[in-house]
Design a protein around this motif. Structure first.
Motif, mmCIF file in Angstrom:
data_model
loop_
_atom_site.group_PDB
_atom_site.id
_atom_site.type_symbol
_atom_site.label_atom_id
_atom_site.label_comp_id
_atom_site.label_asym_id
_atom_site.label_seq_id
_atom_site.Cartn_x
_atom_site.Cartn_y
_atom_site.Cartn_z
ATOM 1 N N TRP A 1 1.067 -1.012 0.142
ATOM 2 C CA TRP A 1 -0.294 -0.231 -0.015
ATOM 3 C C TRP A 1 0.606 1.710 -0.275
ATOM 4 O O TRP A 1 0.612 2.258 -0.944
ATOM 5 N N ARG A 2 1.879 1.154 0.912
ATOM 6 C CA ARG A 2 2.585 2.852 0.275
ATOM 7 C C ARG A 2 3.723 2.979 -0.566
ATOM 8 O O ARG A 2 3.732 3.775 -0.914
ATOM 9 N N GLU A 3 3.937 1.300 -1.182
ATOM 10 C CA GLU A 3 4.786 1.508 -2.351
ATOM 11 C C GLU A 3 3.445 1.928 -3.360
ATOM 12 O O GLU A 3 3.995 2.929 -4.453
ATOM 13 N N HIS A 4 2.518 2.198 -3.646
ATOM 14 C CA HIS A 4 1.452 2.230 -4.539
ATOM 15 C C HIS A 4 0.944 3.763 -3.968
ATOM 16 O O HIS A 4 -0.037 4.757 -4.766
ATOM 17 N N GLY A 5 1.521 4.233 -2.404
ATOM 18 C CA GLY A 5 0.804 6.010 -2.816
ATOM 19 C C GLY A 5 0.313 6.537 -0.884
ATOM 20 O O GLY A 5 0.244 7.239 -0.368
ATOM 21 N N ALA A 6 -0.224 5.157 -0.666
ATOM 22 C CA ALA A 6 -0.552 5.499 0.633
ATOM 23 C C ALA A 6 -0.173 6.234 2.045
ATOM 24 O O ALA A 6 1.690 5.880 1.875
ATOM 25 N N LEU A 7 -0.335 6.974 2.281
ATOM 26 C CA LEU A 7 0.440 7.813 3.687
ATOM 27 C C LEU A 7 0.845 6.949 4.517
ATOM 28 O O LEU A 7 2.081 7.027 5.423
ATOM 29 N N GLU A 8 0.259 5.422 5.079
ATOM 30 C CA GLU A 8 -0.095 5.468 6.340
ATOM 31 C C GLU A 8 -0.546 3.943 6.159
ATOM 32 O O GLU A 8 -2.213 4.383 5.544
ATOM 33 N N TYR A 9 -0.418 3.149 6.890
ATOM 34 C CA TYR A 9 -1.049 1.705 7.021
ATOM 35 C C TYR A 9 -0.329 2.061 8.178
ATOM 36 O O TYR A 9 0.552 0.627 8.698
ATOM 37 N N ARG A 10 -1.213 0.689 8.754
ATOM 38 C CA ARG A 10 -1.555 0.522 10.744
ATOM 39 C C ARG A 10 -2.375 -0.752 10.978
ATOM 40 O O ARG A 10 -3.806 -0.726 10.589
ATOM 41 N N GLU A 11 -1.893 -1.468 11.976
ATOM 42 C CA GLU A 11 -2.733 -3.038 12.034
ATOM 43 C C GLU A 11 -2.398 -2.497 13.863
ATOM 44 O O GLU A 11 -1.476 -2.757 14.494
ATOM 45 N N CYS A 12 -3.714 -2.914 14.433
ATOM 46 C CA CYS A 12 -3.561 -3.717 15.591
ATOM 47 C C CYS A 12 -4.284 -4.474 15.861
ATOM 48 O O CYS A 12 -5.294 -3.976 16.122
ATOM 49 N N ALA A 13 -3.948 -5.214 17.279
ATOM 50 C CA ALA A 13 -4.112 -6.457 17.621
ATOM 51 C C ALA A 13 -4.799 -5.876 18.975
ATOM 52 O O ALA A 13 -3.775 -5.232 20.513
ATOM 53 N N GLY A 14 -6.276 -6.511 19.436
ATOM 54 C CA GLY A 14 -6.833 -5.781 20.255
ATOM 55 C C GLY A 14 -6.361 -6.548 21.911
ATOM 56 O O GLY A 14 -5.939 -7.869 21.372
ATOM 57 N N ASP A 15 -6.174 -6.744 22.627
ATOM 58 C CA ASP A 15 -5.576 -6.889 24.090
ATOM 59 C C ASP A 15 -6.769 -6.628 25.034
ATOM 60 O O ASP A 15 -7.175 -8.160 25.224
ATOM 61 N N ASP A 16 -6.684 -5.656 26.233
ATOM 62 C CA ASP A 16 -8.103 -5.351 26.635
ATOM 63 C C ASP A 16 -9.275 -5.223 26.171
ATOM 64 O O ASP A 16 -9.191 -3.960 26.054
ATOM 65 N N LEU A 17 -10.332 -5.757 26.017
ATOM 66 C CA LEU A 17 -11.369 -5.716 25.210
ATOM 67 C C LEU A 17 -12.366 -5.479 25.746
ATOM 68 O O LEU A 17 -13.304 -5.456 24.865
ATOM 69 N N ASP A 18 -12.228 -6.157 27.284
ATOM 70 C CA ASP A 18 -13.729 -5.846 27.677
ATOM 71 C C ASP A 18 -13.798 -5.003 28.523
ATOM 72 O O ASP A 18 -13.421 -4.150 29.220
ATOM 73 N N VAL A 19 -14.335 -3.639 27.639
ATOM 74 C CA VAL A 19 -15.119 -2.289 28.258
ATOM 75 C C VAL A 19 -16.361 -1.804 28.217
ATOM 76 O O VAL A 19 -17.102 -2.995 27.829
ATOM 77 N N LYS A 20 -16.713 -1.447 28.920
ATOM 78 C CA LYS A 20 -18.303 -1.295 29.723
ATOM 79 C C LYS A 20 -18.816 -0.229 29.073
ATOM 80 O O LYS A 20 -19.275 0.094 29.651
ATOM 81 N N PHE A 21 -18.047 0.632 28.228
ATOM 82 C CA PHE A 21 -18.829 1.548 27.642
ATOM 83 C C PHE A 21 -18.999 1.683 25.616
ATOM 84 O O PHE A 21 -17.569 0.809 25.315
ATOM 85 N N GLY A 22 -19.586 1.749 25.133
ATOM 86 C CA GLY A 22 -19.654 1.952 23.967
ATOM 87 C C GLY A 22 -20.469 0.380 23.104
ATOM 88 O O GLY A 22 -20.023 -0.409 23.926
#
Length: 104
Positions: free
Chosen positions: A30-51
């Motif tokens: 994606w970056r080679e073709h011009g994207a400015l950023e590419y980010r991936e984040c894996a969840g860890d603490d996902l037991d939230v009480k809101f939203g």
């Protein structure tokens, strides 16, 4: 103003390392073709009480975690041009063939 494509998807925890390797390759493309950023984040603490928690949003099953990723572009038109190039790149089509994914 920048334009962002964002994704939330469930990934089996036992396949997270494989997904990470694939995502690193995809980010490079994606970056080679011009994207400015590419980010991936894996969840860890996902037991939230809101939203709306990511696991529920992604319909994650037991044994899965959630990956949140995003790609940044200069504009919608820039995104359309970059994605058109990426979807024709044989490295992406090869990844999709081997992982049974499809472009829309």
């Amino acid at each position: 103003m920048r334009y962002v494509d964002g994704y939330v998807l469930p990934v089996p925890k036992k396949k997270l390392a494989t997904y990470r390797r694939m995502a690193q390759k995809a980010g490079t493309i994606w970056r080679e073709h011009g994207a400015l950023e590419y980010r991936e984040c894996a969840g860890d603490d996902l037991d939230v009480k809101f939203g709306v928690p990511f696991p529920r949003l992604a319909k994650a099953k037991p044994g899965e975690t959630v990956v949140f990723s995003w790609i940044v572009f200069r504009s919608r038109a820039h995104r359309d041009r970059v994605n058109a190039k990426v979807m024709k790149d044989p490295r992406i089509t090869g990844m999709c063939d081997s992982n049974r994914c499809r472009s829309t």
